[in-house]
Design an enzyme around this catalytic site. Structure first.
Site, PDB file in Angstrom:
ATOM      1  N   CYS A 437       1.124  -1.172   0.264  1.00  0.00           N
ATOM      2  CA  CYS A 437       0.113  -0.055   0.068  1.00  0.00           C
ATOM      3  C   CYS A 437       1.442   1.407  -0.265  1.00  0.00           C
ATOM      4  O   CYS A 437       0.868   2.132  -0.712  1.00  0.00           O
ATOM      5  CB  CYS A 437      -0.692  -0.027   0.585  1.00  0.00           C
ATOM      6  SG  CYS A 437      -1.900  -1.166   0.881  1.00  0.00           S
ATOM      7  N   GLU A 439       4.265   1.490   1.758  1.00  0.00           N
ATOM      8  CA  GLU A 439       5.444   1.434   3.144  1.00  0.00           C
ATOM      9  C   GLU A 439       6.851   1.866   2.284  1.00  0.00           C
ATOM     10  O   GLU A 439       6.746   0.812   1.302  1.00  0.00           O
ATOM     11  CB  GLU A 439       5.262  -0.243   3.913  1.00  0.00           C
ATOM     12  CG  GLU A 439       3.681  -0.999   3.995  1.00  0.00           C
ATOM     13  CD  GLU A 439       2.714  -1.213   3.506  1.00  0.00           C
ATOM     14  OE1 GLU A 439       2.307  -0.676   2.599  1.00  0.00           O
ATOM     15  OE2 GLU A 439       2.464  -2.411   3.669  1.00  0.00           O
TER      16      GLU A 439
END
Lengths: 796, 322
Positions: A437, A439
């Site tokens: 997502c 990171e």
């Protein structure tokens, strides 16, 4: 001589791309049992071997035994299952849930998979072998009773790695492209020569290196199987052009990924084999290509024969391949990971190791491929820095306007310092990409464990206001930090919140580390490990701490609810004295039932400032609420010798985590969704996007180095022309200048979403941004659909 | 309504403030259709026109007024208890006006103070230039990055000329891009002195026929057209806006007349045709006033585009929707 590419005028999808995409969209996900059968056979054969060798032998058996096929008109080949979009089964991680849910797979409300009765029988027969042998069962035995109880109460969930492979990694793709897997094998053999087998560590290292060699050779052999298949098809192919294509595919698959790539097509195919087999070795998702425009660019430059059209077509076809990968999750997890997401994050732009702009023609083409294919994979991202070319920014905004929720925008100016603060070298920090997502990490060197948990900050506050008693079950699960009515100042509330936080973060650490140890013992991944530094030198798999950088990143969820609840208490109880703690306690306990309590709820909702409206008072309390979580998490170490680093993003876990939280002091009713990521609570951000952006920027994004997430929803009208694009860039730049690290835009009107909910058949291909990823809207569970619709839409 | 927290509760004491104040009905940040770039809209309350289609009817009357949103009402009855003049009552358990004329605003506002559900709202706050600028300046960085700024709208900004003058003068001192949305019904000398501090003008032409204009808005268009002509020669960038109202000003004849009139302007950026919409209808009900266009059907898209094409024949830039 390299081709000249006009990035302002890239070609649209070819008929081949259109046809293959259409075939893809019509495919229904199914369960594929081949992998489960092959790994079970292999495990039975290798019970006497060390775990690394067992893993390598199983991997080899799967790649040799599984069905391979080439679809009509394909140029990039390689399949995960017997059919595209089907999902394999990985019983070594966990299988009890699948056994229990076999009959539900076709009937559940989201992420449906078809499975025949025959296949169910196959699985039911092999599952008993795995009893007590999975990484999941070992992890459970390593957890403490209070940690399990906290999970049961929904204070946090470590479900992702508790039941599945870890994934969340980006390997050294450049190394495979430049040296081939033969190069990796040569390195393993060289390392082998250095071992002194009288040294017990080296004895273990030898087995690991053997496993690396077996795995890499198995992948080379797997690629050759596609060469054989292509030759078989070519032999009976009547169309001369297609016949030539098939023979070229055969030539390429005999060459890569074993040998170095020497053309763009070879590089794309080599890349795809690696991307694919990593997702056959384990079902850990978020296998992220990251800086594809950087490591692939030399092959576009060196390719003398290729046209822009063919290069774009190969990219488009590769994007469809990304979308063919699938994963079956348990029904509970589908609420947090809705829409068959695989989170393969590909990022363009950003700076190079010297800090200079790294944009090239391929950066544009990668964005363009998303617009051409309009699929949810790969998750496309862009790195923004002070000198991002205006043309690339505009290209990204144009893709945002397509309405897929992509690309996601990342801020070099704050992410690079955040990574430096976690001990990365300057060069590595500048080379970061995005996993899954949101990171950040550096490819080929990091085992980041980025999705280690979703931690329910709103539940922790509930426990702090309830003396450690779970409001939904009445059980004492946290320390006794005092009854709500005993607090005499706002500081007492904060003290209780901190104390509960300390307690439950400890339990979170225990749970994550238990899973971590279990993966090291039962499911090391030798192939994946061979593509990440320093596994071969250390002679350890990634799962045992072989990587150069090791982290564990659990996510705090409910920043907005915690902030707004604390703000309401501070303002209305302790400052305005408009309500008493007794009244508040009664309201929370009764879920605001009855007219009087509804009045109280309205006061909590409307008479206290709310995070997300550019109100410093509320924003700074949200900041503090999040910081207490972050500071607590970053105290701890994982078994791989790395640090815990907090993140603030929810995937779509804000919906299921909301179901276990009773009424909250921000006026939220029991069981309803929590706020998404660092976004304000749905519906309270009434001051528009500029206010939201200024509020969100007031959080500490640098300490949340595992990633933060801000979802902005725009009506298509807002971006309809050049002016709209300029405005989107203006919002992004202002947010980034103020300290934000990630922002993404959903550009679909509410009416469209409501209509899609009512008439899903008309919207089969419609992709929306869920949280850190995009998915087909119609494949999502209704509760997630409702949540997306409810997020305040910025209407104009 | 998006009142920031400090102005949430209506303060009757504000009418007696010694500083210069303006009556503001609302702000809208991130406005992107009322001038270039990202802008903040300041809605000033009070308008010399009275248009049946008005989408912001709470900005017509130059006094604070109560707006009831029955949908928000939880039926607690606190407002009725609080009202000293007995102008509210419950009807079917929901708050309603029984006698609006008895309302003691601007001196009172007690009902809103106790309505936590925001069912009783008061439109209008007396704010100083500094307070308005506090809100406007929050988004300065957005303006600077997109060529945006502040747009004074309403209501009719010129209905509060002294405050308006002070507002735009201050905005220019702060180097903000300034725009105004106006109906043009104002003495030219006043207009001209404010114009000095404006970078951009959005100017409504509701009908070219004076008699029809009087029927539709309550005033004839003599001053409006004269001012438009002067504005058209002033050199300031101007967008003319034509709110397209069914059976009022949507004839080809009126569109032609409008286009012909403004085609002469040396500084015309565009004609924005703003198709009629019903989004303002609920607000009329909230003000306890009859919505006279009930049942009027918005134009279909094709018709609006046809009219836009007709206007384009006069060699001017035409947009639909602004």
């Amino acid at each position: 001589m390299a081709i000249k590419i006009d990035v302002s005028n890239l070609p649209g999808p070819t008929p081949r791309v259109e046809a293959i995409k259409e075939r893809f969209v019509k495919t229904t996900p199914e369960i594929c049992v081949e992998r489960a059968q092959l790994i079970t056979e292999s495990y039975k054969e290798t019970e006497d071997l060390p775990m690394h060798l067992r893993r390598a032998k199983a991997f080899e058996k799967i790649l040799n035994g599984m069905t391979v096929f080439i679809q009509d008109d394909e140029l990039v080949v390689g399949n995960q299952c017997t059919k595209p979009r089907s999902a394999p089964v990985y019983p070594e991680f966990s299988c009890k849930w699948l056994e229990a849910e076999l009959d539900r797979l076709e009937k559940r409300t989201g992420d449906v998979f078809l499975i025949s009765e025959d296949k169910k029988t196959v699985l039911r027969e092999l599952f008993p072998y795995w009893d007590k042998k999975t990484s999941n069962e070992l992890a459970t035995s390593l957890m403490t009773p209070d940690a399990l109880e906290a999970q049961g109460a929904g204070v946090f969930t470590v479900g992702n790695y508790y039941f599945n492979g870890v994934g969340h990694i980006s390997v050294d793709y450049a190394k495979v492209l430049t040296r081939g897997l033969n190069g990796i094998i040569a390195d393993a053999k060289a390392e082998h020569k250095k071992t002194d087998l009288t040294n017990p560590d080296d004895l273990k290292k030898m087995h690991f290196l053997d496993a690396v060699i077996i795995s890499n050779e198995a992948v080379i052999a797997f690629a050759r199987r596609f060469a054989v298949e292509a030759e078989r098809l070519a032999a009976s192919e009547k169309n001369e052009q297609r016949k030539a294509e098939l023979l070229e595919i055969a030539r390429i698959c005999r060459k890569v990924p074993g040998q170095p790539a020497e053309s763009f097509w070879e590089a794309v195919q080599s890349f795809w084999f690696i991307q694919l087999v990593i997702q056959i070795e384990s079902n850990g998702h978020s296998i992220s290509p990251m800086r594809f425009d950087q490591y692939m660019y030399p092959y576009l430059q060196m390719d003398a024969d290729i046209t822009t059209e063919r290069a774009q077509e190969l990219l488009d076809l590769l994007y469809i391949k990304f979308s063919e990968i699938n994963k079956v999750r348990d029904e509970g997890s589908t609420k947090a990971f809705g829409g068959y997401p695989m989170f393969q994050n590909l990022i363009v732009g950003g700076v190079d190791s010297e800090g200079e702009d790294a944009t090239n023609e391929l950066s544009f083409m990668c964005l363009h491929a998303t617009a051409n294919t309009k699929l949810y994979q790969p998750s496309i991202s862009i790195r923004i820095h002070s000198n991002t070319p205006a043309a690339l920014y505009t290209k990204a905004a144009e893709v945002s306007r397509v309405g897929l929720g992509m690309p996601a925008y990342y801020n070099d100016r704050f992410i690079i310092p955040a990574l430096l603060s976690r001990g990365l070298t300057r060069e590595d920090a500048r080379d970061y990409g995005i996993i899954g997502c949101v990171e950040p990490q550096v490819a080929g060197k990091t085992e980041g464990w980025h999705d280690a948990a979703f931690f329910n900050m709103a539940k922790v506050l509930e426990l702090a206001l309830n003396d450690g008693v779970d409001a939904l079950t009445g059980k004492q699960i946290g320390p006794q930090t005092g009854a709500l009515t005993s607090f005499s100042a706002f500081e007492d509330v904060m003290k209780a919140y901190k104390a509960q936080m300390e307690h439950f973060v400890k339990l979170l650490i225990i749970s994550d580390n238990a899973c971590d140890i279990a993966h090291g013992q039962r499911t090391p991944l030798p192939f994946l490990s061979s593509l990440v530094d320093d596994c071969m030198i250390k002679g350890k798999s990634l799962q045992e701490g072989g990587a150069h950088y090791n982290f564990t990143g659990p996510q705090g969820v409910g920043v907005g609810n915690v902030g707004d609840s604390l703000t309401a208490i501070k303002k209305l109880v302790f400052e305005d004295k408009a309500i008493t703690l007794g009244e508040l306690q009664k309201g929370l306990a009764t879920n605001f039932e009855g007219l009087e309590m509804e009045g109280l709820r309205q006061m909590l909702l409307n008479r206290a400032p709310k995070y997300g409206n550019d109100n410093e008072y509320a924003d700074m309390i949200a900041h503090e609420g999040a910081l207490i979580y972050c500071r607590e998490v970053e105290k701890y170490m994982n078994p791989r010798g790395g640090k815990f680093q907090p993140g603030l993003y929810p995937v779509s876990a804000n919906v299921p985590l909301g179901t276990v939280v009773g009424a909250t002091a921000d006026g939220r009713k029991s069981g309803t969704p929590l706020a998404d990521g660092v976004s304000p609570v749905s519906g309270v951000d009434q001051s528009g996007p500029t206010a939201s952006v200024r509020s969100v920027a007031r959080l500490d994004h640098v300490i949340a180095s595992n990633g933060t997430l801000l979802n902005m929803k725009f009506h298509p009208n807002a971006l309809k022309d050049e002016r709209g694009i300029q405005n989107l860039v203006g919002v992004t730049e202002t947010f980034f200048n103020g300290g934000g690290t990630h922002i993404q835009y959903n550009v679909i009107g509410r009416d469209t979403l409501v209509d899609a909910q009512e008439h899903p058949d008309n919207y089969q291909g419609m992709v929306v941004r869920v949280a850190g990823y995009s998915a087909f809207f119609t494949s999502l569970d209704k509760a997630i659909q409702d949540d997306i619709i409810a997020r305040t839409e910025q209407m104009f | 309504m998006s009142w920031s927290h400090e102005y949430l509760i209506y303060d009757p004491g504000a009418i007696n403030r010694s500083e210069l104040t303006g009556l503001i009905s609302d702000f809208q940040r991130f406005s992107i259709h009322d001038g270039p770039g990202i802008r903040t809209l300041v809605f000033m309350k009070g308008c010399p026109l009275y248009c049946a289609w008005c989408a912001n009817p709470e900005t017509i009357i130059p006094r604070p007024e109560i707006m009831l949103i029955p949908h928000n009402c939880i039926g607690c009855g606190k407002c009725i208890e609080a009202c000293p003049s007995k102008c509210l009552a419950q009807v079917d358990g929901i708050v309603s006006f029984i006698d609006r004329d008895k309302c003691l605003l601007p001196e009172c506002g007690k009902c809103q103070r106790v309505c936590y559900a925001n069912a009783v709202n008061i439109s209008g706050r007396y704010l100083t230039v500094e307070e308005v600028m506090d809100v406007v300046l929050r988004d300065r960085e957005f303006y600077d990055r997109t060529g945006g700024g502040v747009t004074i709208s309403g209501g009719e900004p010129f209905a509060q000329p002294v405050f308006l003058m002070e507002l735009v003068r201050t905005a220019k001192i702060l180097k903000l891009h300034t725009a105004i949305e106006t109906c043009g019904q104002v003495n030219w000398n006043i207009f001209n002195s404010v114009l000095e501090h404006l970078d951009y003008v959005l100017y409504d032409l509701k009908h070219m026929d004076s008699r029809r204009h009087l029927q539709g808005t309550g005033v004839d268009n003599r001053i409006i057209l004269e001012n438009a002509k002067r504005l058209g020669a002033s050199g300031k960038p101007v967008r003319i806006r034509l709110p397209l109202i069914p059976d009022f000003n949507d004839s080809e004849e009126n569109v032609r007349a409008t286009a012909e009139f403004i085609a002469e302007f040396s500084n015309l950026e565009a004609l924005d045709i703003l198709p009629y919409h019903r989004m303002g209808e609920p607000k009329w009900g909230q003000l306890h006033q009859e919505y006279k266009l009930q049942g009027v059907v918005p134009h279909n898209k094709e018709r609006v585009f046809e009219l836009a094409d007709i206007a384009r024949k006069y060699g001017i830039e035409v947009t639909v929707g602004g």
